[in-house]
Design a protein around this motif. Sequence first.
Motif, PDB file in Angstrom:
ATOM      1  N   SER A 229      -3.316  16.825  48.917  1.00 32.57           N
ATOM      2  CA  SER A 229      -4.297  17.231  47.907  1.00 32.57           C
ATOM      3  C   SER A 229      -3.634  17.958  46.741  1.00 32.57           C
ATOM      4  N   LEU A 230      -2.546  18.681  46.999  1.00 31.69           N
ATOM      5  CA  LEU A 230      -1.806  19.322  45.911  1.00 31.69           C
ATOM      6  C   LEU A 230      -1.272  18.274  44.955  1.00 31.69           C
ATOM      7  N   ASP A 231      -0.674  17.224  45.502  1.00 25.90           N
ATOM      8  CA  ASP A 231      -0.153  16.156  44.660  1.00 25.90           C
ATOM      9  C   ASP A 231      -1.283  15.484  43.886  1.00 25.90           C
ATOM     10  N   LEU A 232      -2.413  15.271  44.564  1.00 24.97           N
ATOM     11  CA  LEU A 232      -3.560  14.626  43.918  1.00 24.97           C
ATOM     12  C   LEU A 232      -3.994  15.380  42.669  1.00 24.97           C
ATOM     13  N   PHE A 233      -4.302  16.658  42.817  1.00 21.55           N
ATOM     14  CA  PHE A 233      -4.878  17.402  41.697  1.00 21.55           C
ATOM     15  C   PHE A 233      -3.839  17.752  40.641  1.00 21.55           C
ATOM     16  N   ALA A 234      -2.600  17.995  41.064  1.00 21.40           N
ATOM     17  CA  ALA A 234      -1.572  18.343  40.085  1.00 21.40           C
ATOM     18  C   ALA A 234      -1.313  17.197  39.125  1.00 21.40           C
ATOM     19  N   VAL A 235      -1.095  15.986  39.663  1.00 21.74           N
ATOM     20  CA  VAL A 235      -0.775  14.858  38.796  1.00 21.74           C
ATOM     21  C   VAL A 235      -2.032  14.306  38.130  1.00 21.74           C
ATOM     22  N   LEU A 236      -3.198  14.482  38.790  1.00 23.09           N
ATOM     23  CA  LEU A 236      -4.458  14.060  38.172  1.00 23.09           C
ATOM     24  C   LEU A 236      -4.651  14.755  36.823  1.00 23.09           C
ATOM     25  N   PHE A 237      -4.396  16.071  36.806  1.00 20.68           N
ATOM     26  CA  PHE A 237      -4.592  16.821  35.564  1.00 20.68           C
ATOM     27  C   PHE A 237      -3.330  16.849  34.698  1.00 20.68           C
ATOM     28  N   VAL A 294       5.748  22.011  41.756  1.00 21.39           N
ATOM     29  CA  VAL A 294       4.528  21.597  41.048  1.00 21.39           C
ATOM     30  C   VAL A 294       4.273  22.501  39.846  1.00 21.39           C
ATOM     31  N   ALA A 295       4.531  23.803  39.990  1.00 22.52           N
ATOM     32  CA  ALA A 295       4.360  24.720  38.867  1.00 22.52           C
ATOM     33  C   ALA A 295       5.335  24.383  37.737  1.00 22.52           C
ATOM     34  N   VAL A 296       6.570  24.067  38.069  1.00 23.23           N
ATOM     35  CA  VAL A 296       7.549  23.665  37.050  1.00 23.23           C
ATOM     36  C   VAL A 296       7.101  22.379  36.362  1.00 23.23           C
ATOM     37  N   PHE A 297       6.562  21.445  37.132  1.00 26.65           N
ATOM     38  CA  PHE A 297       6.032  20.203  36.575  1.00 26.65           C
ATOM     39  C   PHE A 297       4.984  20.503  35.496  1.00 26.65           C
ATOM     40  N   GLY A 298       4.052  21.391  35.813  1.00 29.77           N
ATOM     41  CA  GLY A 298       2.999  21.735  34.863  1.00 29.77           C
ATOM     42  C   GLY A 298       3.535  22.380  33.598  1.00 29.77           C
ATOM     43  N   LEU A 299       4.489  23.295  33.742  1.00 34.84           N
ATOM     44  CA  LEU A 299       5.076  23.948  32.564  1.00 34.84           C
ATOM     45  C   LEU A 299       5.784  22.941  31.660  1.00 34.84           C
ATOM     46  N   ALA A 300       6.493  21.993  32.274  1.00 35.40           N
ATOM     47  CA  ALA A 300       7.192  20.983  31.474  1.00 35.40           C
ATOM     48  C   ALA A 300       6.206  20.102  30.715  1.00 35.40           C
ATOM     49  N   ILE A 301       5.040  19.820  31.315  1.00 43.11           N
ATOM     50  CA  ILE A 301       4.022  19.027  30.633  1.00 43.11           C
ATOM     51  C   ILE A 301       3.473  19.786  29.422  1.00 43.11           C
ATOM     52  N   VAL A 302       3.277  21.088  29.551  1.00 41.97           N
ATOM     53  CA  VAL A 302       2.791  21.895  28.436  1.00 41.97           C
ATOM     54  C   VAL A 302       3.777  21.815  27.264  1.00 41.97           C
ATOM     55  N   ILE A 389      -3.255  25.154  39.556  1.00 41.37           N
ATOM     56  CA  ILE A 389      -3.467  24.503  40.849  1.00 41.37           C
ATOM     57  C   ILE A 389      -2.368  24.878  41.831  1.00 41.37           C
ATOM     58  N   ALA A 390      -1.125  24.915  41.371  1.00 39.94           N
ATOM     59  CA  ALA A 390      -0.023  25.300  42.258  1.00 39.94           C
ATOM     60  C   ALA A 390      -0.225  26.712  42.809  1.00 39.94           C
ATOM     61  N   VAL A 391      -0.670  27.630  41.965  1.00 41.47           N
ATOM     62  CA  VAL A 391      -0.935  29.003  42.402  1.00 41.47           C
ATOM     63  C   VAL A 391      -2.096  29.024  43.398  1.00 41.47           C
ATOM     64  N   ALA A 392      -3.164  28.290  43.077  1.00 39.30           N
ATOM     65  CA  ALA A 392      -4.353  28.288  43.937  1.00 39.30           C
ATOM     66  C   ALA A 392      -4.054  27.689  45.303  1.00 39.30           C
ATOM     67  N   TRP A 393      -3.277  26.612  45.352  1.00 41.09           N
ATOM     68  CA  TRP A 393      -2.989  25.954  46.632  1.00 41.09           C
ATOM     69  C   TRP A 393      -2.131  26.841  47.535  1.00 41.09           C
ATOM     70  N   GLY A 394      -1.300  27.679  46.940  1.00 45.78           N
ATOM     71  CA  GLY A 394      -0.534  28.613  47.753  1.00 45.78           C
ATOM     72  C   GLY A 394      -1.429  29.573  48.519  1.00 45.78           C
ATOM     73  N   ARG A 395      -2.611  29.861  47.956  1.00 44.20           N
ATOM     74  CA  ARG A 395      -3.563  30.743  48.620  1.00 44.20           C
ATOM     75  C   ARG A 395      -4.516  29.977  49.525  1.00 44.20           C
ATOM     76  N   LEU A 396      -4.940  28.797  49.094  1.00 44.70           N
ATOM     77  CA  LEU A 396      -5.896  28.021  49.881  1.00 44.70           C
ATOM     78  C   LEU A 396      -5.277  27.417  51.139  1.00 44.70           C
ATOM     79  N   PHE A 397      -3.971  27.134  51.099  1.00 45.63           N
ATOM     80  CA  PHE A 397      -3.289  26.512  52.236  1.00 45.63           C
ATOM     81  C   PHE A 397      -2.081  27.362  52.638  1.00 45.63           C
ATOM     82  N   PRO A 398      -2.331  28.496  53.291  1.00 46.18           N
ATOM     83  CA  PRO A 398      -1.213  29.363  53.695  1.00 46.18           C
ATOM     84  C   PRO A 398      -0.243  28.675  54.646  1.00 46.18           C
ATOM     85  N   ALA A 399      -0.743  27.705  55.447  1.00 48.75           N
ATOM     86  CA  ALA A 399       0.154  26.990  56.359  1.00 48.75           C
ATOM     87  C   ALA A 399       1.167  26.161  55.585  1.00 48.75           C
TER      88      ALA A 399
END
Length: 410
Positions: A229-237, A294-302, A389-399
Amino acid sequence: MSTLASTGWAVFRNGDFRLFGAARFLTGLAYQMQAVAIGWFVYDLTKSALALGLVGLAGFLPAMLAALITGHVADTYDRRLVAAISFGVQAATSFGLLAYALSGAQAVWPVYALVILVGTGRAFANPALQALLPTLVSRDLFGGAIAWNASLWQTSSVLGPAAGGLLYAAGPAVVFGGAGASFALAALLVAAIRFRPAPVSERPPVSWATLSAGLAYIRSQPVVLGAISLDLFAVLFGGATALLPIFAAEVLHVGPLGLGALRSMPAAGAVTMAVWLAYRPLRRHAGARMLRAVAVFGLAIVVFGLSTSLPLSMLCLFVTGAADMISVYVRQSFVQGETPDAMRGRVAAVNTVFIGASNELGEFESGLLAAALGAVPAVIAGGAMTVLIAVAWGRLFPALRARDHLLKPD
């Protein structure tokens, strides 16, 4: 030679893996060449960002609508033959695109119809290939196989867009013909793999329980669910691929060759990272590294969205590819390495839908947002959303955040 390096070469010395890898290389080359040609062809016909987004939607719909069936097929029939037939269908479709380009017709809907057929072939091929790979190598070589497979695919993704942009100068029909020939050869190679699965004594009945088993398994595994799901939403947006023709034509002022170069950069970054991972597989902190990538990916897109310089834009896309490769490597290791073989096709089919949603459906989302806001604001907003999303997933999926090793110890 170091142990890690010898592991990497041991994978590549496997004859069946070489056939598998060659087929993946050729199909990657065909996909990317064809994507450049279709994107430029559709933009030439329509001059519309929404039309480009609809190409992504047309490619994604078959994987989404047929996911439960394609996974069942991959777990029930010979995966080699499923993939070979799927590549044959895509070869025929590429030759259909060639014929349409030569016809000189101006309507865009036949292109969408043919893209749907390409997507249908991919929908059946991807689960079969994902489920086949773990059966070709031993468990201790599996991490290296994932990295080698990714590096071959991404190498083709570097060469494919550049070749597509170069050949497009001679006309889109030349690109479509080359893609068709590549798909046809890939079908022959994958059919020649010597590995034979154990005979299926009794085929599982087609029922909702058997068809949806892959989805149920993923829901029961928080690490796998979080990674997919992280991959889904990160690349989706955060994806910007669909809008590259607009950036090439209107922001950076380069032609088809420039578009091919831009499309090659994510794959160049990915193949560089994949080769590194083939020799230096991740040993620790797999989940945390995926989140950071994933966070680095987002920054590079910006930064890409803000850039008006071709070299800087190419560098940003290179970084997105390298970061995404880390995410893909970790996710595929979780999905393919821990799923029981009898369920790999169905789990891979669900994974394919998530990948398709993040790529093809992401292209549709990019086209819609760009039509409303403009290409540059759409890309910047998408990159910023990916970081969140990368920040949120770190909290939503602690495992997932706490996951250390790629594969669970035996």
